[in-house]
Design a protein around this motif. Structure first.
Motif, PDB file in Angstrom:
ATOM      1  N   GLY A 244      12.444 -10.803 -15.078  1.00 31.44           N
ATOM      2  CA  GLY A 244      11.285 -11.687 -15.129  1.00 31.44           C
ATOM      3  C   GLY A 244      10.905 -12.212 -13.756  1.00 31.44           C
ATOM      4  N   LEU A 245      11.884 -12.562 -12.948  1.00 36.54           N
ATOM      5  CA  LEU A 245      11.607 -13.065 -11.606  1.00 36.54           C
ATOM      6  C   LEU A 245      10.996 -11.987 -10.712  1.00 36.54           C
ATOM      7  CD1 LEU A 245      14.815 -15.225 -11.018  1.00 36.54           C
ATOM      8  CD2 LEU A 245      12.476 -16.061 -11.308  1.00 36.54           C
TER       9      LEU A 245
ATOM     10  N   LEU B  88       7.855  -6.411  -3.724  1.00 31.10           N
ATOM     11  CA  LEU B  88       6.698  -6.297  -2.837  1.00 31.10           C
ATOM     12  C   LEU B  88       5.446  -5.743  -3.526  1.00 31.10           C
ATOM     13  CD1 LEU B  88       5.454  -6.586  -0.050  1.00 31.10           C
ATOM     14  CD2 LEU B  88       6.387  -4.321   0.537  1.00 31.10           C
ATOM     15  N   PRO B  89       5.516  -4.601  -4.235  1.00 29.42           N
ATOM     16  CA  PRO B  89       4.307  -4.131  -4.913  1.00 29.42           C
ATOM     17  C   PRO B  89       3.781  -5.116  -5.958  1.00 29.42           C
ATOM     18  CG  PRO B  89       5.953  -2.388  -4.822  1.00 29.42           C
ATOM     19  CD  PRO B  89       6.628  -3.654  -4.421  1.00 29.42           C
ATOM     20  N   THR B  90       4.704  -5.805  -6.646  1.00 29.33           N
ATOM     21  CA  THR B  90       4.286  -6.782  -7.647  1.00 29.33           C
ATOM     22  C   THR B  90       3.557  -7.947  -6.989  1.00 29.33           C
ATOM     23  OG1 THR B  90       6.198  -6.193  -9.014  1.00 29.33           O
ATOM     24  CG2 THR B  90       5.078  -8.251  -9.529  1.00 29.33           C
ATOM     25  N   LEU B  91       4.078  -8.396  -5.846  1.00 27.01           N
ATOM     26  CA  LEU B  91       3.420  -9.468  -5.102  1.00 27.01           C
ATOM     27  C   LEU B  91       2.031  -9.035  -4.650  1.00 27.01           C
ATOM     28  CD1 LEU B  91       3.663 -12.269  -3.693  1.00 27.01           C
ATOM     29  CD2 LEU B  91       4.592 -11.043  -1.708  1.00 27.01           C
TER      30      LEU B  91
ATOM     31  N   MET C  23       2.842   3.122  -4.299  1.00 22.96           N
ATOM     32  CA  MET C  23       4.051   2.563  -3.679  1.00 22.96           C
ATOM     33  C   MET C  23       5.238   2.647  -4.642  1.00 22.96           C
ATOM     34  SD  MET C  23       2.534  -0.881  -1.815  1.00 22.96           S
ATOM     35  CE  MET C  23       4.169  -1.493  -1.377  1.00 22.96           C
ATOM     36  N   ARG C  24       4.983   2.339  -5.905  1.00 22.05           N
ATOM     37  CA  ARG C  24       6.065   2.353  -6.893  1.00 22.05           C
ATOM     38  C   ARG C  24       6.525   3.764  -7.248  1.00 22.05           C
ATOM     39  NH1 ARG C  24       3.267  -2.176 -10.697  1.00 22.05           N
ATOM     40  NH2 ARG C  24       4.289  -4.027  -9.844  1.00 22.05           N
TER      41      ARG C  24
ATOM     42  N   THR D  27      15.947  -5.038  -4.531  1.00 17.25           N
ATOM     43  CA  THR D  27      15.072  -6.009  -5.201  1.00 17.25           C
ATOM     44  C   THR D  27      13.767  -6.226  -4.431  1.00 17.25           C
ATOM     45  OG1 THR D  27      16.983  -7.137  -6.163  1.00 17.25           O
ATOM     46  CG2 THR D  27      14.922  -8.370  -6.083  1.00 17.25           C
ATOM     47  N   TRP D  28      13.823  -6.305  -3.091  1.00 24.19           N
ATOM     48  CA  TRP D  28      12.605  -6.539  -2.323  1.00 24.19           C
ATOM     49  C   TRP D  28      11.604  -5.402  -2.509  1.00 24.19           C
ATOM     50  CZ3 TRP D  28       9.323  -9.692  -0.557  1.00 24.19           C
ATOM     51  CH2 TRP D  28       8.383  -9.325   0.407  1.00 24.19           C
TER      52      TRP D  28
END
Length: 519
Positions: A313-314, A371-374, A356-357, A366-367
């Protein structure tokens, strides 16, 4: 019969009453938006606790969306029959009841029935919350009202995955539904106390019962067919064939009936407009891809990367950060911009994120996931309002409610369909990649033989343990490659649908307020 005592337009609210009313109405919006994302990270846990596959657990999301889509076009008719405030408060209370039913559900069928009810009663919440807020503020402050509403709606995707993951890990998945109970009761009580004297006029209107029955039939048949098709080997199953036939016939009947009905439940004639057609198809396909990936990503992280629900979730929560930051900026640039340019930038941004994904590996850190989610928050901020401005541009005021309802129906239902199709495609790609990788695990492959021997000599594995290790590795690798395929295809889809935007006529920010109000 029309209410005689509520014919005058109520005066805007002021002071503390306005603040409290805004908070209560916004809470109902937040509760609804939260519930559409909070379950995403809990699907693996729900599936495990109820003894079903993750694919079956995904129905918790798709059936909610399908029921929600069907109920959205009914909002206008229900408002005129029941009244805006009574309908809004009643929908909140029914949402609370259905949330409790979801939480106590002992089996998947009971949970799905409760989610269908929850999705159906949630339909009026979004459009009515916007309408109530707009009526509470002076006309010159309508942009402020819509900005507050948009901020609340956007916080949901940030809080939902993280809150859902934390509750699932800390307590149980039932609490992702129980949380709606105190929130909903507070919102309903405050809304009723403040707004009960501001009820809108009501009048008896005919409803297109045949059209509604046909709509429910083809939507339900199609959604069940898509959700069950993979388990029943698609059209090798007589049930799937039957559902497909029912969906096709009822859809054809629905189209013919709605085009000839004097008071259709959905005005399909709106598709004759170039902007409505191009904009609705674009926003629906884009939302279907967008929402499907929001469902699959946390499933992959939990099933194959070993992420706890709260961590999954985070990772997905940062989606809303840029969306919140850029919302007021968009409000300033919309009046001076061509909505087609903004929508094109949004689609190009989505494509970049998915490309990107598409290069993920099983050792992704994790980063690299965050990053793509951000960054996805940037096109998300440029997505809804410009496209809705395109959809509603050129329509007369009396057509805007029907157009907003139809475009919302198409978008939400495509989200459900997109999730089902993406889940099936991921499963099929997993099987293909697993088969290709397993071909290399052969005693005739010297590299594989040396790898097995290395595990036996260095790690002390038996031959069976070494083979089991490779099977787990192949399964994880196949799932990763399959999901990468989905990401890559998603990026391509966003590029391919950009021309739909440019088939429409220019739409500038004059429709921005109406667009936001409609959605």
């Amino acid at each position: 019969m029309e209410n005689a005592n509520t014919t005058e337009q109520p005066q805007p609210l002021t002071g503390g009453k306005l603040v409290l009313a805004t908070f209560a109405v916004a809470l109902a919006t937040f509760m609804n938006v939260l519930d559409s994302s909070i379950a995403n990270v809990a699907i693996p846990t729900i599936s495990g606790n109820l003894g079903v596959s993750v694919d079956e657990g995904t129905w918790v999301i798709t059936l909610f969306a399908a029921a929600n889509a069907v109920s959205i076009p009914l909002t206008g008719w229900l408002t005129q029959r029941i009244g805006q405030i009574r309908l809004f408060v009643g929908a909140i209370l029914l949402f609370v009841l259905s949330s409790w039913l979801c939480g106590v559900a002992p089996t998947l069928p009971v949970l799905l029935a409760a989610r269908v009810l929850q999705g159906a009663v949630a339909g009026p919440l979004i459009p009515l919350s916007q309408a109530i807020l707009l009526g509470s503020y002076p006309k010159q402050r309508s942009a402020t009202a819509l900005a507050l509403w948009a901020m609340t709606a956007t916080v949901g995707p940030i809080a939902g995955p993280a809150l859902g993951g934390w509750m699932t890990d800390r307590y149980s998945w039932s609490w992702i539904f129980y949380i709606n109970i105190p929130v909903g009761l507070f919102a309903a009580a405050v809304t009723w106390i403040i707004y009960r004297s501001r009820e809108t006029p009501t009048r008896a209107l005919p409803i297109d019962t045949i059209g509604l029955a046909a709509l429910i039939t083809w939507v339900a048949s199609l959604q069940i067919m898509l959700d069950k098709g993979k388990d029943l080997d698609w059209f090798h199953s007589s049930l799937i064939v039957g559902l497909g036939v029912v969906a096709l016939i009822s859809f054809a009947f629905f189209v013919i009936w709605e085009l000839t009905e004097a008071h259709p439940i959905i005005d399909l004639r709106l598709f004759a407009g170039r902007n409505f057609l191009g904009g609705t198809v674009a926003i629906s396909v884009a939302y279907g891809v967008f929402f499907a990936n929001l469902v699959l990503l946390p499933q992959w992280m939990q099933q194959y990367l070993g992420y706890p629900a709260v961590n999954a979730g985070l990772v997905t929560a940062p989606l809303g950060i840029f969306a919140v930051i850029l919302a007021p900026v968009l409000g300033k640039i919309m009046p001076r911009s061509d909505a087609r340019v903004l929508a094109t930038l949004a689609f190009a941004g989505f494509a970049v994120v998915f490309f990107m994904r598409s290069g993920y590996t099983t050792t992704v850190d994790t980063w690299t996931l965050v990053l793509p989610t951000l960054l996805q928050g940037i096109p998300t901020a440029l997505f809804f309002v410009p496209l809705t401005a395109i959809i509603l541009s050129g329509l007369s005021p009396d057509k805007i409610p029907a157009a907003a309802g139809l475009s919302n129906f198409a978008r939400v239902f495509t989200g459900a369909v997109g999730t089902s199709l993406a889940s099936t495609a991921w499963n099929d790609r997993n099987i293909l990649h697993h088969s290709q990788l397993a071909e290399q695990a052969s005693p005739h492959n010297p590299i594989f033989v040396r790898s097995v021997e290395a595990l036996q000599s260095t790690a002390g594995f038996s031959h069976d343990q070494a083979m089991a290790f490779f099977e787990r590795s192949i399964t994880a690798q196949a799932a990763m490659l399959g999901l990468n395929d989905i990401f890559w295809i998603s990026g391509v889809i966003f590029i391919v649908i950009i021309p739909l935007i440019w088939l429409t006529r220019p739409a500038r920010g004059g429709n921005a307020a109406a667009a936001a109000a409609a959605h």
